[in-house]
Design a protein around this motif. Structure first.
Motif, PDB file in Angstrom:
ATOM      1  N   MET A 138     -14.701   6.797  -3.466  1.00  0.00           N
ATOM      2  CA  MET A 138     -15.718   7.551  -3.605  1.00  0.00           C
ATOM      3  C   MET A 138     -15.503   9.193  -3.591  1.00  0.00           C
ATOM      4  SD  MET A 138     -18.857   5.537  -1.846  1.00  0.00           S
ATOM      5  CE  MET A 138     -18.221   5.908  -0.015  1.00  0.00           C
ATOM      6  N   THR A 139     -14.394   9.278  -2.553  1.00  0.00           N
ATOM      7  CA  THR A 139     -13.955  10.890  -2.318  1.00  0.00           C
ATOM      8  C   THR A 139     -13.016  11.257  -3.213  1.00  0.00           C
ATOM      9  OG1 THR A 139     -12.261  10.191  -0.737  1.00  0.00           O
ATOM     10  CG2 THR A 139     -14.584  10.468   0.024  1.00  0.00           C
ATOM     11  N   GLY A 140     -12.331  10.388  -4.305  1.00  0.00           N
ATOM     12  CA  GLY A 140     -11.526  10.736  -5.138  1.00  0.00           C
ATOM     13  C   GLY A 140     -10.083  10.972  -4.365  1.00  0.00           C
ATOM     14  N   LYS A 141      -9.779  10.493  -3.246  1.00  0.00           N
ATOM     15  CA  LYS A 141      -8.502  10.631  -2.596  1.00  0.00           C
ATOM     16  C   LYS A 141      -8.029   9.155  -2.133  1.00  0.00           C
ATOM     17  CE  LYS A 141      -9.287  15.231  -0.716  1.00  0.00           C
ATOM     18  NZ  LYS A 141      -8.560  15.964  -1.650  1.00  0.00           N
ATOM     19  N   LEU A 142      -7.870   8.397  -3.148  1.00  0.00           N
ATOM     20  CA  LEU A 142      -7.534   6.916  -2.784  1.00  0.00           C
ATOM     21  C   LEU A 142      -6.245   7.162  -2.305  1.00  0.00           C
ATOM     22  CD1 LEU A 142      -8.063   4.048  -3.295  1.00  0.00           C
ATOM     23  CD2 LEU A 142      -7.022   4.269  -5.447  1.00  0.00           C
ATOM     24  N   ASP A 143      -5.286   7.964  -2.832  1.00  0.00           N
ATOM     25  CA  ASP A 143      -3.985   7.847  -2.246  1.00  0.00           C
ATOM     26  C   ASP A 143      -3.914   8.313  -0.819  1.00  0.00           C
ATOM     27  OD1 ASP A 143      -4.744  10.522  -2.840  1.00  0.00           O
ATOM     28  OD2 ASP A 143      -2.763  11.236  -3.322  1.00  0.00           O
ATOM     29  N   VAL A 144      -4.745   9.423  -0.463  1.00  0.00           N
ATOM     30  CA  VAL A 144      -4.645   9.601   1.153  1.00  0.00           C
ATOM     31  C   VAL A 144      -5.159   8.839   1.942  1.00  0.00           C
ATOM     32  CG1 VAL A 144      -5.700  11.309   2.784  1.00  0.00           C
ATOM     33  CG2 VAL A 144      -4.835  12.195   0.485  1.00  0.00           C
ATOM     34  N   CYS A 145      -6.339   7.971   1.461  1.00  0.00           N
ATOM     35  CA  CYS A 145      -6.701   6.674   2.210  1.00  0.00           C
ATOM     36  C   CYS A 145      -6.075   5.698   2.306  1.00  0.00           C
ATOM     37  CB  CYS A 145      -8.161   6.297   1.900  1.00  0.00           C
ATOM     38  SG  CYS A 145      -9.521   7.473   1.958  1.00  0.00           S
ATOM     39  N   CYS A 146      -5.241   5.538   1.197  1.00  0.00           N
ATOM     40  CA  CYS A 146      -4.239   4.290   1.370  1.00  0.00           C
ATOM     41  C   CYS A 146      -2.860   4.537   2.150  1.00  0.00           C
ATOM     42  CB  CYS A 146      -3.723   3.875  -0.224  1.00  0.00           C
ATOM     43  SG  CYS A 146      -4.978   3.132  -1.205  1.00  0.00           S
ATOM     44  N   GLN A 147      -2.590   5.785   2.204  1.00  0.00           N
ATOM     45  CA  GLN A 147      -1.419   6.229   3.063  1.00  0.00           C
ATOM     46  C   GLN A 147      -2.060   6.069   4.553  1.00  0.00           C
ATOM     47  OE1 GLN A 147       1.634   7.478   2.195  1.00  0.00           O
ATOM     48  NE2 GLN A 147       1.916   7.285   4.611  1.00  0.00           N
ATOM     49  N   GLN A 148      -3.178   6.596   4.974  1.00  0.00           N
ATOM     50  CA  GLN A 148      -3.691   6.449   6.244  1.00  0.00           C
ATOM     51  C   GLN A 148      -3.711   4.788   6.630  1.00  0.00           C
ATOM     52  OE1 GLN A 148      -7.289   8.626   6.225  1.00  0.00           O
ATOM     53  NE2 GLN A 148      -6.260  10.703   6.361  1.00  0.00           N
ATOM     54  N   LEU A 149      -4.041   4.078   5.625  1.00  0.00           N
ATOM     55  CA  LEU A 149      -4.237   2.620   6.169  1.00  0.00           C
ATOM     56  C   LEU A 149      -2.960   2.393   6.128  1.00  0.00           C
ATOM     57  CD1 LEU A 149      -6.156   0.253   6.012  1.00  0.00           C
ATOM     58  CD2 LEU A 149      -5.643  -0.006   3.675  1.00  0.00           C
ATOM     59  N   ALA A 150      -1.847   2.570   5.302  1.00  0.00           N
ATOM     60  CA  ALA A 150      -0.583   1.946   5.477  1.00  0.00           C
ATOM     61  C   ALA A 150       0.024   2.309   7.021  1.00  0.00           C
ATOM     62  CB  ALA A 150       0.151   2.396   4.449  1.00  0.00           C
ATOM     63  N   THR A 151      -0.128   3.788   7.331  1.00  0.00           N
ATOM     64  CA  THR A 151       0.224   4.239   8.688  1.00  0.00           C
ATOM     65  C   THR A 151      -0.287   3.530   9.439  1.00  0.00           C
ATOM     66  OG1 THR A 151       0.834   6.391   7.427  1.00  0.00           O
ATOM     67  CG2 THR A 151       0.723   6.413   9.991  1.00  0.00           C
ATOM     68  N   TYR A 183      -9.294  -2.858   4.911  1.00  0.00           N
ATOM     69  CA  TYR A 183      -8.766  -2.261   3.760  1.00  0.00           C
ATOM     70  C   TYR A 183      -9.849  -2.108   2.698  1.00  0.00           C
ATOM     71  CZ  TYR A 183      -3.918  -3.649   5.017  1.00  0.00           C
ATOM     72  OH  TYR A 183      -2.766  -3.805   5.647  1.00  0.00           O
ATOM     73  N   LEU A 184     -10.826  -3.021   2.524  1.00  0.00           N
ATOM     74  CA  LEU A 184     -11.832  -2.946   1.674  1.00  0.00           C
ATOM     75  C   LEU A 184     -12.767  -1.477   1.861  1.00  0.00           C
ATOM     76  CD1 LEU A 184     -13.177  -6.541   1.889  1.00  0.00           C
ATOM     77  CD2 LEU A 184     -11.646  -5.764   0.430  1.00  0.00           C
ATOM     78  N   THR A 185     -12.984  -1.328   3.172  1.00  0.00           N
ATOM     79  CA  THR A 185     -13.790  -0.153   3.428  1.00  0.00           C
ATOM     80  C   THR A 185     -13.050   1.237   3.179  1.00  0.00           C
ATOM     81  OG1 THR A 185     -14.784  -1.271   5.200  1.00  0.00           O
ATOM     82  CG2 THR A 185     -14.971   1.083   5.301  1.00  0.00           C
ATOM     83  N   LEU A 186     -11.824   1.217   3.588  1.00  0.00           N
ATOM     84  CA  LEU A 186     -11.096   2.314   3.352  1.00  0.00           C
ATOM     85  C   LEU A 186     -10.917   2.786   1.879  1.00  0.00           C
ATOM     86  CD1 LEU A 186      -8.829   2.477   6.424  1.00  0.00           C
ATOM     87  CD2 LEU A 186     -10.720   4.206   5.859  1.00  0.00           C
ATOM     88  N   VAL A 187     -10.556   1.481   1.009  1.00  0.00           N
ATOM     89  CA  VAL A 187     -10.126   1.752  -0.329  1.00  0.00           C
ATOM     90  C   VAL A 187     -11.559   2.376  -0.891  1.00  0.00           C
ATOM     91  CG1 VAL A 187      -9.867   0.590  -2.626  1.00  0.00           C
ATOM     92  CG2 VAL A 187      -8.297   0.309  -0.511  1.00  0.00           C
ATOM     93  N   ALA A 188     -12.518   1.758  -0.553  1.00  0.00           N
ATOM     94  CA  ALA A 188     -14.024   2.230  -1.196  1.00  0.00           C
ATOM     95  C   ALA A 188     -14.394   3.779  -0.769  1.00  0.00           C
ATOM     96  CB  ALA A 188     -15.271   1.365  -0.445  1.00  0.00           C
ATOM     97  N   VAL A 189     -13.782   4.170   0.408  1.00  0.00           N
ATOM     98  CA  VAL A 189     -13.985   5.499   0.991  1.00  0.00           C
ATOM     99  C   VAL A 189     -13.374   6.462  -0.034  1.00  0.00           C
ATOM    100  CG1 VAL A 189     -13.780   7.193   2.737  1.00  0.00           C
ATOM    101  CG2 VAL A 189     -15.158   4.953   3.020  1.00  0.00           C
ATOM    102  N   GLY A 190     -11.869   5.894  -0.141  1.00  0.00           N
ATOM    103  CA  GLY A 190     -10.949   6.738  -0.832  1.00  0.00           C
ATOM    104  C   GLY A 190     -11.494   6.920  -2.322  1.00  0.00           C
ATOM    105  N   PHE A 204       0.697  -1.316  -0.093  1.00  0.00           N
ATOM    106  CA  PHE A 204      -0.016   0.054  -0.182  1.00  0.00           C
ATOM    107  C   PHE A 204       0.753   1.101   0.038  1.00  0.00           C
ATOM    108  CE2 PHE A 204      -3.439  -2.669   0.120  1.00  0.00           C
ATOM    109  CZ  PHE A 204      -4.779  -1.833   0.058  1.00  0.00           C
ATOM    110  N   LYS A 205       2.047   1.204   0.625  1.00  0.00           N
ATOM    111  CA  LYS A 205       2.983   2.460   0.359  1.00  0.00           C
ATOM    112  C   LYS A 205       3.446   2.484  -0.882  1.00  0.00           C
ATOM    113  CE  LYS A 205       4.820   2.469   5.311  1.00  0.00           C
ATOM    114  NZ  LYS A 205       6.156   2.915   6.142  1.00  0.00           N
ATOM    115  N   GLN A 206       3.905   1.356  -1.612  1.00  0.00           N
ATOM    116  CA  GLN A 206       4.051   1.560  -3.220  1.00  0.00           C
ATOM    117  C   GLN A 206       3.118   2.259  -3.735  1.00  0.00           C
ATOM    118  OE1 GLN A 206       5.314  -2.445  -3.687  1.00  0.00           O
ATOM    119  NE2 GLN A 206       7.402  -1.694  -3.276  1.00  0.00           N
ATOM    120  N   ILE A 207       1.706   1.760  -3.561  1.00  0.00           N
ATOM    121  CA  ILE A 207       0.598   2.447  -4.336  1.00  0.00           C
ATOM    122  C   ILE A 207       0.300   3.591  -4.224  1.00  0.00           C
ATOM    123  CG2 ILE A 207      -1.993   2.105  -4.183  1.00  0.00           C
ATOM    124  CD1 ILE A 207      -1.782  -0.893  -3.957  1.00  0.00           C
TER     125      ILE A 207
END
Length: 182
Positions: A134-147, A125-132, A64-67
């Protein structure tokens, strides 16, 4: 159910010989997937079973950090996954990332694709990626998830480390008590 890793040899529709690796629950699943790609399977060889231990949390965090890094470099998700699959050193992860990319190329959303691999990606993971998405901020959600996952892993390691000494003392005291009773 654990996945299995297979190496295959197949003919393409052009008659070229192609080699690769795939994961699936059974040989028939891999044969079907190859046929859907237009390949004629010649040989399919079992390599290993990919149990829960294979899909380590640290590898998910790195994935997810690479993504995040590739999305922030304005690379489309599909291209990012293809690039990551080419460079991954573990064959199981390489196959998984390629499968994710294939499913996304067929029109599925990233969160729906992750749902196919619940043994690898927890529902968080599924939930946060879906939120990312929908909001158009997939990179931010993936970063928060990885952290968050990295912090949780560090906490788990600290707890394990803190419990080692009391466990050792308890084991020694039980052993001494048994010896004294005998």
């Amino acid at each position: 159910m654990s996945q299995k890793l297979y190496y295959w040899l197949a003919l393409t529709s052009n008659g070229e010989l192609q080699r690769g690796e795939s994961i699936g629950n059974a040989r028939q699943h891999v044969y079907l997937r190859l046929a859907q790609k237009g390949y004629q399977p010649l040989r399919l060889r079992y390599r290993q079973t990919l149990t829960q231990r294979y899909w380590k949390a640290t590898a998910r965090i790195v994935l997810f950090k690479q993504i995040v890094a590739l999305l922030q470099a304005v690379l489309p998700l599909l291209n990012a996954l293809r690039l990551m699959a080419e460079q991954h050193e573990l064959p199981g992860w390489r196959c998984l990332i390629n499968s994710l990319a294939d499913d996304i190329a067929e029109g599925e959303s990233f969160s729906d694709v992750l749902r196919h691999y619940l043994q690898v990606f927890p529902t968080l993971y599924l939930t946060l990626v879906a939120v990312g998405k929908m909001t158009g901020k997939l990179d931010v959600c993936c970063q928060q998830l990885a952290t968050q996952q990295e912090q949780q892993l560090q906490l788990q390691n600290k707890v394990k480390q803190a419990l080692r000494y009391p466990g050792f003392v308890l084991g020694v005291s039980v052993t001494v008590s048994i010896i004294m009773l005998i």
